[in-house]
Motif scaffolding. Structure first.
Motif, PDB file in Angstrom:
ATOM      1  N   VAL A  74       0.842  -1.186   0.000  1.00 39.27           N
ATOM      2  CA  VAL A  74       0.000   0.000   0.000  1.00 39.27           C
ATOM      3  C   VAL A  74       0.885   1.245   0.000  1.00 39.27           C
ATOM      4  CG1 VAL A  74      -1.763   1.318   1.259  1.00 39.27           C
ATOM      5  CG2 VAL A  74      -1.826  -1.184   1.283  1.00 39.27           C
ATOM      6  N   GLU A 119      -1.079   4.215 -10.557  1.00 40.70           N
ATOM      7  CA  GLU A 119      -1.941   3.029 -10.498  1.00 40.70           C
ATOM      8  C   GLU A 119      -1.407   1.883 -11.364  1.00 40.70           C
ATOM      9  OE1 GLU A 119      -6.216   5.279  -9.707  1.00 40.70           O
ATOM     10  OE2 GLU A 119      -5.528   4.897 -11.749  1.00 40.70           O
ATOM     11  N   SER A 155      -1.928  -0.307  -7.337  1.00 45.25           N
ATOM     12  CA  SER A 155      -3.294   0.215  -7.314  1.00 45.25           C
ATOM     13  C   SER A 155      -3.825   0.447  -5.906  1.00 45.25           C
ATOM     14  CB  SER A 155      -4.235  -0.741  -8.054  1.00 45.25           C
ATOM     15  OG  SER A 155      -4.221  -2.029  -7.438  1.00 45.25           O
ATOM     16  N   ASN A 156      -3.105  -0.029  -4.893  1.00 48.79           N
ATOM     17  CA  ASN A 156      -3.575   0.097  -3.512  1.00 48.79           C
ATOM     18  C   ASN A 156      -3.099   1.421  -2.923  1.00 48.79           C
ATOM     19  OD1 ASN A 156      -4.661  -2.512  -3.719  1.00 48.79           O
ATOM     20  ND2 ASN A 156      -2.737  -3.436  -3.066  1.00 48.79           N
ATOM     21  N   PHE A 199      -3.944   4.929  -0.484  1.00 46.84           N
ATOM     22  CA  PHE A 199      -4.691   5.472   0.650  1.00 46.84           C
ATOM     23  C   PHE A 199      -4.248   6.921   0.844  1.00 46.84           C
ATOM     24  CE2 PHE A 199      -5.847   6.113   5.106  1.00 46.84           C
ATOM     25  CZ  PHE A 199      -7.114   5.554   5.143  1.00 46.84           C
ATOM     26  N   TYR A 224     -12.034   6.173  -5.633  1.00 43.59           N
ATOM     27  CA  TYR A 224     -11.735   4.994  -4.802  1.00 43.59           C
ATOM     28  C   TYR A 224     -12.949   4.696  -3.909  1.00 43.59           C
ATOM     29  CZ  TYR A 224      -7.200   6.200  -6.694  1.00 43.59           C
ATOM     30  OH  TYR A 224      -6.174   6.504  -7.559  1.00 43.59           O
ATOM     31  N   HIS A 255     -11.181   5.165   1.615  1.00 42.65           N
ATOM     32  CA  HIS A 255      -9.790   5.278   1.173  1.00 42.65           C
ATOM     33  C   HIS A 255      -9.162   6.630   1.505  1.00 42.65           C
ATOM     34  CE1 HIS A 255     -11.033   1.815  -1.217  1.00 42.65           C
ATOM     35  NE2 HIS A 255      -9.771   1.591  -1.513  1.00 42.65           N
ATOM     36  N   LEU A 283      -5.799  -1.271   6.799  1.00 39.41           N
ATOM     37  CA  LEU A 283      -5.346  -1.313   5.414  1.00 39.41           C
ATOM     38  C   LEU A 283      -5.316  -2.742   4.875  1.00 39.41           C
ATOM     39  CD1 LEU A 283      -2.438   1.299   5.618  1.00 39.41           C
ATOM     40  CD2 LEU A 283      -4.712   1.635   4.615  1.00 39.41           C
ATOM     41  N   PHE A 293      -7.634  -3.618   1.594  1.00 42.50           N
ATOM     42  CA  PHE A 293      -7.054  -4.056   0.318  1.00 42.50           C
ATOM     43  C   PHE A 293      -6.900  -5.568   0.208  1.00 42.50           C
ATOM     44  CE2 PHE A 293      -5.401   0.325   0.883  1.00 42.50           C
ATOM     45  CZ  PHE A 293      -5.947   0.889  -0.252  1.00 42.50           C
ATOM     46  N   GLN A 294      -7.333  -6.284   1.263  1.00 41.34           N
ATOM     47  CA  GLN A 294      -7.258  -7.742   1.252  1.00 41.34           C
ATOM     48  C   GLN A 294      -5.840  -8.217   0.951  1.00 41.34           C
ATOM     49  OE1 GLN A 294     -10.088 -10.016   1.967  1.00 41.34           O
ATOM     50  NE2 GLN A 294     -10.477  -8.018   2.891  1.00 41.34           N
ATOM     51  N   LEU A 295      -4.900  -7.700   1.779  1.00 39.20           N
ATOM     52  CA  LEU A 295      -3.483  -8.003   1.591  1.00 39.20           C
ATOM     53  C   LEU A 295      -2.839  -8.428   2.898  1.00 39.20           C
ATOM     54  CD1 LEU A 295      -2.209  -5.005  -0.569  1.00 39.20           C
ATOM     55  CD2 LEU A 295      -2.324  -7.374  -1.301  1.00 39.20           C
TER      56      LEU A 295
END
Length: 325
Positions: A68, A87, A91-92, A94, A126, A130, A240, A244-246
């Motif tokens: 991020v 991007e 793309s993540n 904030f 976004y 975000h 975060l 962002f599913q990370l």
């Protein structure tokens, strides 16, 4: 002339973990150094120097190493014009967006009526999750009362309703340089308010914020916490990671007392922002920052000059600064 540094190429996150890049607490990169930042993303690395140890690191900016990017700015317009280039690399994104409408102390910051438009653009591109609205720092002077800040807060909140869920506030940190700059650049005198006055005002702002469906958080001001004033975490690794599913590096790494931020790597440098904010802790004075900006090159591989990666001596911290004057 070149910088010479000790070899220390750091991939930001641990194995299997993505890292958080801070761009930047120390200066306004989106406002003044967008071209430089895009060049560093393209190159895949940036050199940074620790502000206290003065040791250099070479940090990877390759997409596979970044999780991020957390941006901080009072003016996103230059960055937004080229946001697609960012991007394409990652793309993540904030955003922390400081909007106070305080032209009396933020000498070179665009009008809040203009920056609100960019805030809304980011939120629509976004989501409201975000982006954080920052209304800080609050700096009471003999000419800027609590009523002045309340009026500015209401005007901003009215326009930002629906485009953010959170607002971060704090009171100015009264470093010696702040008093010096106030005396040098303005006829205003800082008024040191007591805790009871701060609490009363913050609670009032919290009630106002709720009317606009905004939750109020404090940054490093735990003495102000109450039912509707929450503890902030400007870089919240867990938030975060969910957003962002990370798998992110979420280890706590406070930057000062009462800070609740997760570990990140900040790529900015002090004495480089030319907004001219009189309360700024990151600049010694306006002239030093303006001199830097005048001589700055977007082709540098750090925000302090060119770091020569080939002329590296083991345990060598000898620095030959780029000529800035």
């Amino acid at each position: 002339m070149f910088e010479t540094i000790q070899q220390s190429t750091d991939f930001l996150g641990k194995k299997g973990m993505k890292a958080i890049l801070s761009v930047s607490r120390r200066t306004d990169i989106p406002a003044f150094y967008t071209e430089w930042f895009l060049n560093r993303l393209k190159a895949g690395y940036v050199c940074i120097r620790h502000p206290y140890t003065r040791k250099w690191r070479k940090v990877s900016l390759k997409p596979e190493d970044l999780g991020v990017i957390v941006f901080w700015s009072k003016n996103y317009s230059p960055l937004l014009k080229q946001i697609e280039k960012v991007e394409k690399r990652i793309s993540n994104l904030f955003f922390h967006f400081t909007i106070t409408g305080n032209a009396a102390l933020e000498l070179n910051v665009p009008s809040y009526t203009e920056t609100v438009k960019d805030f809304i653009f980011i939120s629509k591109r976004y989501s409201a999750r975000h982006i954080i609205w920052r209304f800080d720092p609050i700096c009471i002077t003999d000419k800027l009362s609590f009523s002045y800040y309340e009026d500015k807060f209401i005007k901003c909140a009215e326009q930002l309703q629906g485009y953010t869920q959170t607002c971060y506030i704090s009171f100015v940190n009264l470093y010696k340089k702040v008093f010096t700059n106030f005396k040098k650049y303005t006829g205003q005198k800082i008024v040191e308010v007591n805790l009871a006055e701060k609490r009363e005002f913050v609670y009032k702002l919290a009630n106002i914020a709720e009317k606009y469906n905004i939750r109020l958080y404090t940054c490093c001001n735990d003495c102000l916490l109450c039912k509707n004033v929450h503890k902030g975490s400007c870089i919240n690794g867990y938030y975060l990671a969910r957003l962002f599913q990370l798998p992110l590096e979420v280890k706590s790494a406070a930057t000062r007392k009462e800070c609740a931020c997760a570990k990140s790597v900040d790529i900015g440098s002090y004495d480089t922002c030319i907004h001219g904010c009189l309360y700024c802790y990151a600049n010694t004075n306006k002239e030093k920052a303006e001199s830097f900006y005048k001589n700055f090159s977007p082709d540098w591989n750090s925000l302090e000059g060119i770091v020569n990666l080939k002329e590296i001596k083991e345990k060598s911290y000898v620095v030959h600064r780029a000529t800035l004057l």
